[in-house]
Design a protein around this motif. Structure first.
Motif, mmCIF file in Angstrom:
data_model
loop_
_atom_site.group_PDB
_atom_site.id
_atom_site.type_symbol
_atom_site.label_atom_id
_atom_site.label_comp_id
_atom_site.label_asym_id
_atom_site.label_seq_id
_atom_site.Cartn_x
_atom_site.Cartn_y
_atom_site.Cartn_z
ATOM 1 N N ALA A 1 33.237 36.021 49.349
ATOM 2 C CA ALA A 1 33.910 35.656 48.105
ATOM 3 C C ALA A 1 32.934 35.685 46.930
ATOM 4 N N ILE A 2 31.728 35.155 47.134
ATOM 5 C CA ILE A 2 30.729 35.148 46.064
ATOM 6 C C ILE A 2 30.382 36.575 45.660
ATOM 7 N N ARG B 1 27.630 30.694 63.852
ATOM 8 C CA ARG B 1 28.053 29.709 62.851
ATOM 9 C C ARG B 1 29.257 28.895 63.337
ATOM 10 N N THR B 2 30.148 29.532 64.084
ATOM 11 C CA THR B 2 31.294 28.798 64.621
ATOM 12 C C THR B 2 30.841 27.753 65.634
ATOM 13 N N TYR B 3 29.903 28.107 66.492
ATOM 14 C CA TYR B 3 29.367 27.130 67.433
ATOM 15 C C TYR B 3 28.662 25.991 66.696
ATOM 16 N N GLY C 1 35.654 25.908 59.031
ATOM 17 C CA GLY C 1 34.748 26.947 59.506
ATOM 18 C C GLY C 1 34.940 28.261 58.769
ATOM 19 N N LEU C 2 36.196 28.655 58.535
ATOM 20 C CA LEU C 2 36.456 29.921 57.847
ATOM 21 C C LEU C 2 35.955 29.899 56.407
ATOM 22 N N VAL C 3 36.127 28.779 55.724
ATOM 23 C CA VAL C 3 35.669 28.690 54.335
ATOM 24 C C VAL C 3 34.164 28.898 54.258
ATOM 25 N N GLN C 4 33.428 28.248 55.133
ATOM 26 C CA GLN C 4 31.969 28.402 55.114
ATOM 27 C C GLN C 4 31.544 29.812 55.527
ATOM 28 N N ILE C 5 32.228 30.373 56.504
ATOM 29 C CA ILE C 5 31.847 31.689 57.022
ATOM 30 C C ILE C 5 32.102 32.788 55.993
ATOM 31 N N ALA D 1 41.533 31.186 51.894
ATOM 32 C CA ALA D 1 41.142 31.966 50.718
ATOM 33 C C ALA D 1 41.130 31.096 49.466
ATOM 34 N N THR D 2 42.120 30.214 49.316
ATOM 35 C CA THR D 2 42.184 29.354 48.130
ATOM 36 C C THR D 2 40.987 28.407 48.072
ATOM 37 N N LEU D 3 40.702 27.731 49.180
ATOM 38 C CA LEU D 3 39.559 26.812 49.207
ATOM 39 C C LEU D 3 38.247 27.557 49.031
ATOM 40 N N CYS D 4 38.179 28.741 49.594
ATOM 41 C CA CYS D 4 36.948 29.532 49.467
ATOM 42 C C CYS D 4 36.714 29.921 48.008
#
Length: 308
Positions: free
Chosen positions: A192-193, A143-145, A183-187, A103-106
């Motif tokens: 978040a936006i 997206r994970t793959y 992966g979680l940050v990108q997903i 969450a912080t990095l996102c």
């Protein structure tokens, strides 16, 4: 008071009574209409969420005898077992830290994008927002793959870095917590936006202009005006990404390569491999408590910000 004035007063009072009665009837009718409109939603929520959650909580007080056998009882031991096991405390810590870091990095990555999309007056604003949210149209599994292909030892990133001579051996970015967080940050960036865009309603260009006219530079204006006013949106986005991160299963399972253990993967293992449904329900209750704790902190911080 003259006779004419008294008659006028009585007539006005007589006319006011039906008006008040009519208003009460209208208000009652509106309440009944609103309640009737809520009934289908409440029924759907009860069937799809409340009843399964209550069943899960009740299952956590049963005992599992292995091979899918459930002993109907009422005991706290099933919930206490993971809380007295150091392994599951490690799993809980992994889950919590993964949620906080993701969450912080996102927020750090998504904040400039959300701020730009909120302030831009470009005619392409709608298209830019659509592009930012476009990843939501693709499944998390896909997206994970994709990240597995990028981050693996012989993946695109390591191959490019080795060909450029930047590294001599592959970076370990897959099958560990680092790869899962990437992966979680990108997903979850689109979530978040979207949350921050909707929460930036308190931002006022006039306040920033006033600060600039009083001699504040851009950095000071950002720290003293922009950032405090955008905190509600930041907290909402943080809560959303945190909740999604600690409850996700696909990304830790695939990018973690079976090495990263969090509550979601442990619940899956207990239900499908060990067939211990009460223990899996106990882990789910612990995850629910973690949800509730963070939501409570979020509400406390939100009330504090609103009171300032």
């Amino acid at each position: 008071m003259s006779t004419t004035q008294a008659i006028s007063t009585r007539e006005a009072s007589g006319r006011a009574k039906p008006t008040g009665t009519q208003e009460r009837r209208t208000a009652r009718r509106n309440r009944l209409t609103s309640g009737g409109l809520l009934v289908p939603a409440l029924i759907g929520l009860t069937i799809s969420f409340i009843v399964p959650m209550l069943w899960m909580i009740r299952m956590a007080f049963n005992e599992g005898a292995g091979s899918g056998v459930v002993i109907e009882t009422f005991t706290l031991q099933t919930i206490l077992d993971p809380l007295t096991d150091s392994y599951y405390w490690w799993v809980i810590w992994n889950t919590f830290s993964m949620g906080v870091i993701s969450a912080t990095l996102c927020i750090i990555v998504s904040y400039p994008i959300a701020l730009f999309l909120t302030r831009t007056m470009s005619r392409w604003k709608g298209i830019l927002i659509a592009i930012a949210l476009a990843p939501l149209l693709t499944s998390d599994v896909v997206r994970t793959y994709g990240w597995m292909v990028i981050l693996s030892n012989d993946g695109i990133l390591n191959t490019a870095l080795m060909n450029l001579g930047i590294i001599s051996s592959p970076l370990q970015l897959a099958n560990n917590m680092s790869g899962v967080i990437i992966g979680l940050v990108q997903i979850f960036m689109p979530y978040a936006i979207l949350a921050m865009i909707s929460g930036f309603g308190r931002l006022s260009p006039q306040l920033e202009e006033a600060a600039s006219s009083l001699g504040a530079n851009r950095f000071t204006t950002f720290l003293r005006i922009t950032l405090p006013l955008s905190l509600p949106g930041i907290l909402t986005a943080f809560l959303l990404v945190f909740v999604l991160s600690i409850s996700t299963f696909v990304t830790p399972r695939l990018l973690g390569g079976g090495v990263v253990q969090v509550l979601a993967t442990s619940i899956y293992d207990q239900t499908t491999e060990l067939l211990n449904w009460p223990f899996a329900a106990a882990l789910a209750v612990i995850l629910l408590i973690l949800f509730g704790t963070v939501v409570g902190l979020y509400q406390a911080l939100t009330k504090k910000l609103e009171g300032e």
